[in-house]
Write a protein that holds these residues in place. Structure first.
Motif, PDB file in Angstrom:
ATOM      1  N   GLN A 102     -12.165  50.600  55.482  1.00 22.31           N
ATOM      2  CA  GLN A 102     -13.607  50.843  55.433  1.00 22.31           C
ATOM      3  C   GLN A 102     -14.048  51.532  54.145  1.00 22.31           C
ATOM      4  O   GLN A 102     -15.227  51.525  53.804  1.00 22.31           O
ATOM      5  CB  GLN A 102     -14.061  51.682  56.644  1.00 22.31           C
ATOM      6  CG  GLN A 102     -13.568  53.116  56.650  1.00 22.31           C
ATOM      7  CD  GLN A 102     -12.287  53.283  57.431  1.00 22.31           C
ATOM      8  OE1 GLN A 102     -11.473  52.358  57.491  1.00 22.31           O
ATOM      9  NE2 GLN A 102     -12.091  54.443  58.021  1.00 22.31           N
ATOM     10  N   PHE A 103     -13.108  52.114  53.407  1.00 22.04           N
ATOM     11  CA  PHE A 103     -13.457  52.797  52.171  1.00 22.04           C
ATOM     12  C   PHE A 103     -13.259  51.927  50.925  1.00 22.04           C
ATOM     13  O   PHE A 103     -13.433  52.402  49.800  1.00 22.04           O
ATOM     14  CB  PHE A 103     -12.662  54.098  52.041  1.00 22.04           C
ATOM     15  CG  PHE A 103     -12.983  55.111  53.106  1.00 22.04           C
ATOM     16  CD1 PHE A 103     -14.294  55.489  53.342  1.00 22.04           C
ATOM     17  CD2 PHE A 103     -11.984  55.660  53.897  1.00 22.04           C
ATOM     18  CE1 PHE A 103     -14.603  56.408  54.338  1.00 22.04           C
ATOM     19  CE2 PHE A 103     -12.287  56.578  54.891  1.00 22.04           C
ATOM     20  CZ  PHE A 103     -13.605  56.959  55.111  1.00 22.04           C
ATOM     21  N   LEU A 104     -12.898  50.679  51.117  1.00 22.14           N
ATOM     22  CA  LEU A 104     -12.798  49.762  49.986  1.00 22.14           C
ATOM     23  C   LEU A 104     -14.177  49.205  49.649  1.00 22.14           C
ATOM     24  O   LEU A 104     -15.032  49.066  50.535  1.00 22.14           O
ATOM     25  CB  LEU A 104     -11.839  48.618  50.318  1.00 22.14           C
ATOM     26  CG  LEU A 104     -10.379  49.022  50.545  1.00 22.14           C
ATOM     27  CD1 LEU A 104      -9.570  47.808  50.981  1.00 22.14           C
ATOM     28  CD2 LEU A 104      -9.787  49.661  49.298  1.00 22.14           C
ATOM     29  N   PRO A 105     -14.447  48.877  48.379  1.00 23.29           N
ATOM     30  CA  PRO A 105     -15.767  48.351  48.004  1.00 23.29           C
ATOM     31  C   PRO A 105     -16.090  47.071  48.767  1.00 23.29           C
ATOM     32  O   PRO A 105     -15.234  46.200  48.928  1.00 23.29           O
ATOM     33  CB  PRO A 105     -15.624  48.070  46.507  1.00 23.29           C
ATOM     34  CG  PRO A 105     -14.489  48.921  46.058  1.00 23.29           C
ATOM     35  CD  PRO A 105     -13.545  48.992  47.208  1.00 23.29           C
ATOM     36  N   GLN A 106     -17.321  46.970  49.242  1.00 20.68           N
ATOM     37  CA  GLN A 106     -17.760  45.763  49.940  1.00 20.68           C
ATOM     38  C   GLN A 106     -19.278  45.682  49.953  1.00 20.68           C
ATOM     39  O   GLN A 106     -19.961  46.696  49.849  1.00 20.68           O
ATOM     40  CB  GLN A 106     -17.207  45.732  51.372  1.00 20.68           C
ATOM     41  CG  GLN A 106     -17.426  47.002  52.165  1.00 20.68           C
ATOM     42  CD  GLN A 106     -16.567  47.039  53.417  1.00 20.68           C
ATOM     43  OE1 GLN A 106     -16.800  46.251  54.342  1.00 20.68           O
ATOM     44  NE2 GLN A 106     -15.573  47.909  53.448  1.00 20.68           N
ATOM     45  N   LEU A 107     -19.766  44.476  50.057  1.00 22.70           N
ATOM     46  CA  LEU A 107     -21.206  44.234  50.135  1.00 22.70           C
ATOM     47  C   LEU A 107     -21.609  44.268  51.599  1.00 22.70           C
ATOM     48  O   LEU A 107     -21.038  43.548  52.420  1.00 22.70           O
ATOM     49  CB  LEU A 107     -21.555  42.874  49.516  1.00 22.70           C
ATOM     50  CG  LEU A 107     -23.048  42.591  49.295  1.00 22.70           C
ATOM     51  CD1 LEU A 107     -23.632  43.557  48.270  1.00 22.70           C
ATOM     52  CD2 LEU A 107     -23.244  41.152  48.833  1.00 22.70           C
ATOM     53  N   VAL A 108     -22.596  45.132  51.935  1.00 20.20           N
ATOM     54  CA  VAL A 108     -22.993  45.320  53.329  1.00 20.20           C
ATOM     55  C   VAL A 108     -24.509  45.214  53.468  1.00 20.20           C
ATOM     56  O   VAL A 108     -25.252  45.342  52.492  1.00 20.20           O
ATOM     57  CB  VAL A 108     -22.524  46.700  53.848  1.00 20.20           C
ATOM     58  CG1 VAL A 108     -20.998  46.813  53.814  1.00 20.20           C
ATOM     59  CG2 VAL A 108     -23.171  47.833  53.055  1.00 20.20           C
ATOM     60  N   ASP A 109     -24.951  44.977  54.692  1.00 25.26           N
ATOM     61  CA  ASP A 109     -26.386  45.047  54.994  1.00 25.26           C
ATOM     62  C   ASP A 109     -26.823  46.505  54.924  1.00 25.26           C
ATOM     63  O   ASP A 109     -26.128  47.387  55.439  1.00 25.26           O
ATOM     64  CB  ASP A 109     -26.660  44.482  56.386  1.00 25.26           C
ATOM     65  CG  ASP A 109     -26.381  42.997  56.489  1.00 25.26           C
ATOM     66  OD1 ASP A 109     -26.585  42.296  55.478  1.00 25.26           O
ATOM     67  OD2 ASP A 109     -25.945  42.548  57.572  1.00 25.26           O
ATOM     68  N   TYR A 110     -27.980  46.750  54.298  1.00 23.95           N
ATOM     69  CA  TYR A 110     -28.411  48.140  54.150  1.00 23.95           C
ATOM     70  C   TYR A 110     -29.931  48.192  54.159  1.00 23.95           C
ATOM     71  O   TYR A 110     -30.586  47.711  53.234  1.00 23.95           O
ATOM     72  CB  TYR A 110     -27.858  48.725  52.844  1.00 23.95           C
ATOM     73  CG  TYR A 110     -28.031  50.220  52.715  1.00 23.95           C
ATOM     74  CD1 TYR A 110     -27.391  51.083  53.597  1.00 23.95           C
ATOM     75  CD2 TYR A 110     -28.821  50.764  51.710  1.00 23.95           C
ATOM     76  CE1 TYR A 110     -27.543  52.459  53.488  1.00 23.95           C
ATOM     77  CE2 TYR A 110     -28.971  52.132  51.585  1.00 23.95           C
ATOM     78  CZ  TYR A 110     -28.333  52.982  52.487  1.00 23.95           C
ATOM     79  OH  TYR A 110     -28.481  54.343  52.379  1.00 23.95           O
ATOM     80  N   ASP A 111     -30.468  48.787  55.200  1.00 23.12           N
ATOM     81  CA  ASP A 111     -31.914  48.876  55.370  1.00 23.12           C
ATOM     82  C   ASP A 111     -32.407  50.182  54.758  1.00 23.12           C
ATOM     83  O   ASP A 111     -32.087  51.267  55.261  1.00 23.12           O
ATOM     84  CB  ASP A 111     -32.265  48.806  56.864  1.00 23.12           C
ATOM     85  CG  ASP A 111     -33.768  48.787  57.105  1.00 23.12           C
ATOM     86  OD1 ASP A 111     -34.513  48.542  56.129  1.00 23.12           O
ATOM     87  OD2 ASP A 111     -34.186  49.034  58.252  1.00 23.12           O
ATOM     88  N   THR A 112     -33.147  50.114  53.672  1.00 23.46           N
ATOM     89  CA  THR A 112     -33.638  51.299  52.991  1.00 23.46           C
ATOM     90  C   THR A 112     -34.939  50.993  52.263  1.00 23.46           C
ATOM     91  O   THR A 112     -35.208  49.836  51.920  1.00 23.46           O
ATOM     92  CB  THR A 112     -32.597  51.829  51.982  1.00 23.46           C
ATOM     93  OG1 THR A 112     -33.099  52.997  51.344  1.00 23.46           O
ATOM     94  CG2 THR A 112     -32.285  50.777  50.934  1.00 23.46           C
ATOM     95  N   LYS A 113     -35.707  52.036  52.020  1.00 23.69           N
ATOM     96  CA  LYS A 113     -36.934  51.894  51.236  1.00 23.69           C
ATOM     97  C   LYS A 113     -36.692  52.159  49.750  1.00 23.69           C
ATOM     98  O   LYS A 113     -37.603  52.019  48.928  1.00 23.69           O
ATOM     99  CB  LYS A 113     -37.996  52.860  51.765  1.00 23.69           C
ATOM    100  CG  LYS A 113     -38.443  52.568  53.194  1.00 23.69           C
ATOM    101  CD  LYS A 113     -39.489  53.573  53.668  1.00 23.69           C
ATOM    102  CE  LYS A 113     -39.918  53.276  55.100  1.00 23.69           C
ATOM    103  NZ  LYS A 113     -40.928  54.258  55.594  1.00 23.69           N
ATOM    104  N   GLU A 114     -35.439  52.547  49.420  1.00 24.08           N
ATOM    105  CA  GLU A 114     -35.121  52.830  48.014  1.00 24.08           C
ATOM    106  C   GLU A 114     -35.045  51.533  47.220  1.00 24.08           C
ATOM    107  O   GLU A 114     -34.650  50.488  47.740  1.00 24.08           O
ATOM    108  CB  GLU A 114     -33.801  53.597  47.916  1.00 24.08           C
ATOM    109  CG  GLU A 114     -33.799  54.931  48.637  1.00 24.08           C
ATOM    110  CD  GLU A 114     -34.812  55.906  48.075  1.00 24.08           C
ATOM    111  OE1 GLU A 114     -35.155  55.805  46.870  1.00 24.08           O
ATOM    112  OE2 GLU A 114     -35.265  56.792  48.832  1.00 24.08           O
ATOM    113  N   LYS A 115     -35.401  51.626  45.953  1.00 27.96           N
ATOM    114  CA  LYS A 115     -35.422  50.461  45.082  1.00 27.96           C
ATOM    115  C   LYS A 115     -34.000  50.011  44.731  1.00 27.96           C
ATOM    116  O   LYS A 115     -33.076  50.831  44.672  1.00 27.96           O
ATOM    117  CB  LYS A 115     -36.184  50.775  43.805  1.00 27.96           C
ATOM    118  CG  LYS A 115     -37.663  51.105  44.025  1.00 27.96           C
ATOM    119  CD  LYS A 115     -38.330  51.425  42.686  1.00 27.96           C
ATOM    120  CE  LYS A 115     -39.814  51.743  42.879  1.00 27.96           C
ATOM    121  NZ  LYS A 115     -40.475  52.070  41.586  1.00 27.96           N
TER     122      LYS A 115
END
Length: 250
Positions: A102-115
């Motif tokens: 779980q600590f290896l780099p990976q592309l994940v879904d991420y819900d945020t208001k940050e740019k």
């Protein structure tokens, strides 16, 4: 020339001696050879500590209509089992063979208001997110501040450095000296440097996102407040962000 009488007496003496010998050894003892003729020599060389080599008779058996000979080769004294060397150093956490998945780099879904391009660090779960387009983020495992050194806030990256040198803060020097640990006044950049391969400095604080010379600590709360990453991961992040990037620690 020997006279016939004398010759006859000599012959009679020889026959008498042979008769006596035959009487003494009415049943001659068998000649017994050691099954291992080298054993006496080995014992002379090594005494009772040496175990002689033992030979066994070959066994003949029939298989698929053909006679084959199975040979039992030399049986040697058992050798001691090889000693194992532990990778654990006193006072240092166990070195893991690899980082937990779980600590290896990976592309994940991420819900945020940050740019997109913003860095968000979740200290509770030990993750750093680099926000990307489409509700996604690139996620990395990190090490965070140990108890008493946690912090939160928003800053910007004000400086970037490759293989940075390290000057321990005076507070850290005093704190470690009280424990009997004496830190160097300065350490050049390199593989042994605790800042690792890259460093990204946050605002005017002493905190940084940096690499490490102790990759087995990723996923733990072990630092003095800095965010540490595996060297290969911090190099990847370093190449994706610029000075001025917004960093949110929560």
């Amino acid at each position: 020339m020997m006279k016939p009488l004398v010759l006859a007496a000599a012959m009679l003496g020889i026959l008498s001696t042979a008769a006596i010998a035959d009487d003494r050894y009415a049943t001659r003892p068998p000649v017994v050879l050691s099954p291992d003729l080298t054993a006496p020599w080995i014992n002379q060389l090594g005494g009772g500590r040496v175990r002689p080599v033992v030979y066994q008779r070959p066994v003949v058996y029939q298989q698929r209509g053909l006679f084959q000979q199975r040979r039992t080769y030399i049986q040697r004294a058992p050798q001691p089992a090889p000693q194992t060397v532990s990778a654990i150093r006193p006072g240092v956490p166990v070195i893991r063979g690899q980082v937990e998945p779980q600590f290896l780099p990976q592309l994940v879904d991420y819900d945020t208001k940050e740019k997109p391009g913003t860095i968000v660090i979740d200290t509770n779960n030990r993750f750093l997110y680099l926000v990307t387009d489409g509700g996604k983020a690139r996620r990395y495992g990190v090490g965070v501040g140990k108890p008493g050194f946690e912090w939160a806030g928003a800053h910007k990256i004000t400086r970037k450095s490759e293989w940075p040198d390290w000057t321990p803060p005076s507070e850290m020097v005093s704190r470690e000296a009280a424990k009997g640990h004496y830190l160097p006044a300065r350490m050049d950049g390199g593989p042994e440097n605790p800042l690792g391969a890259r460093a990204m400095y946050l605002g005017s604080t002493l905190y940084r996102i940096h690499g490490t010379n102790a990759p087995w600590t990723i996923g733990s709360a072990v630092s003095s407040g800095c965010i540490r990453m595996r060297n290969e991961d911090v190099v990847d992040l370093y190449d994706r962000v610029n000075i001025g990037t917004r960093v949110i620690v929560m």
